[in-house]
Every structure is written in structure tokens, then in C-alpha cells.
Design a protein around this motif. Structure first.
Motif, short mmCIF file in Angstrom:
data_model
loop_
_atom_site.label_atom_id
_atom_site.label_comp_id
_atom_site.label_asym_id
_atom_site.label_seq_id
_atom_site.Cartn_x
_atom_site.Cartn_y
_atom_site.Cartn_z
N ASP A 21 0.81 -1.07 -0.03
CA ASP A 21 -0.11 0.04 -0.07
C ASP A 21 0.61 1.29 0.10
O ASP A 21 0.47 2.35 -0.42
CB ASP A 21 -0.98 0.02 1.29
N ASN A 22 2.15 1.07 0.43
CA ASN A 22 2.85 2.03 0.58
C ASN A 22 4.27 1.93 -0.48
O ASN A 22 5.26 2.74 -0.20
CB ASN A 22 3.47 2.60 1.88
N ASN A 23 4.02 1.22 -1.52
CA ASN A 23 4.92 1.03 -2.43
C ASN A 23 6.40 0.40 -1.95
O ASN A 23 7.53 0.93 -2.31
CB ASN A 23 5.40 2.23 -3.13
N ILE A 24 6.16 -0.34 -0.83
CA ILE A 24 7.54 -1.10 -0.35
C ILE A 24 7.49 -2.46 -0.77
O ILE A 24 6.51 -3.46 -0.49
CB ILE A 24 7.46 -1.12 1.15
N SER A 25 8.37 -2.92 -1.62
CA SER A 25 8.54 -4.08 -2.20
C SER A 25 8.69 -5.62 -1.31
O SER A 25 9.24 -5.11 -0.33
CB SER A 25 9.68 -4.25 -3.30
N PRO A 26 8.03 -6.49 -1.75
CA PRO A 26 8.24 -7.49 -0.65
C PRO A 26 9.90 -7.81 -0.78
O PRO A 26 10.48 -7.46 -1.47
CB PRO A 26 7.68 -8.76 -1.57
N PHE A 30 13.24 -4.27 7.25
CA PHE A 30 13.17 -3.27 7.86
C PHE A 30 14.11 -2.18 7.87
O PHE A 30 13.77 -0.92 7.60
CB PHE A 30 12.84 -3.68 9.41
N GLU A 31 15.37 -2.61 8.03
CA GLU A 31 16.46 -1.55 8.18
C GLU A 31 16.56 -0.71 6.86
O GLU A 31 17.02 0.29 6.71
CB GLU A 31 17.75 -2.29 8.35
N ASN A 32 15.76 -1.15 5.72
CA ASN A 32 15.90 -0.47 4.50
C ASN A 32 14.60 0.20 4.12
O ASN A 32 14.72 0.98 3.08
CB ASN A 32 16.36 -1.60 3.23
N LEU A 33 13.80 0.39 4.84
CA LEU A 33 12.52 1.27 4.80
C LEU A 33 13.07 2.65 4.82
O LEU A 33 13.98 3.01 5.62
CB LEU A 33 11.59 0.83 6.01
N PRO A 34 12.22 3.51 3.96
CA PRO A 34 12.90 4.80 3.94
C PRO A 34 12.56 5.35 5.37
O PRO A 34 11.81 5.20 6.27
CB PRO A 34 11.68 5.54 2.80
N GLU A 35 13.28 6.36 6.01
CA GLU A 35 13.37 7.04 6.95
C GLU A 35 11.77 7.73 7.37
O GLU A 35 11.60 7.88 8.50
CB GLU A 35 14.47 8.06 7.44
#
Length: 53
Positions: A21-26, A30-35
Motif C-alpha cells: 500500500d506504500n510502495n514497499i516491495s516484498p 525493515f532496516e532498508n525502509l525509508p526514514e
């Protein structure tokens, strides 16, 4: 990859699923999620998440 739980609402971020839903790929750790990523349920920031076993 570790799952992380929101301390506010209990939402579990599962890297295998990502957050489509927020354009985060499978397979996005977690550490690589945008800040600026926030909990899709309650809007909590990344520092309000804790790793789960």
C-alpha cells in the motif's frame, strides 16, 4: 529477515510481504525502509517498532 512490531498498535511489518500500500516491495528488510516510512495502521514512526522473534 526479522519481523518488527509496532509498539503502538501491534502491526507486524513482515519483510517477506513488504508494504504494498506504500510502495514497499516484498523482501525489503525493515532496516532498508525509508526514514519517513510510518506504520500503515496508526502512523507510528520507525523508532516505535521493535523486533519480534
Amino acid at each position: 529477515m526479522k519481523k518488527y512490531r509496532c509498539e503502538i498498535c501491534g502491526y507486524i511489518y513482515d519483510p517477506a510481504q513488504g508494504d504494498p500500500d506504500n510502495n514497499i516491495s516484498p523482501n525489503t528488510p525493515f532496516e532498508n525502509l525509508p526514514e519517513d516510512w510510518v506504520c500503515p495502521i496508526c502512523g507510528a514512526t520507525k523508532d516505535q517498532f521493535e523486533p519480534v522473534d
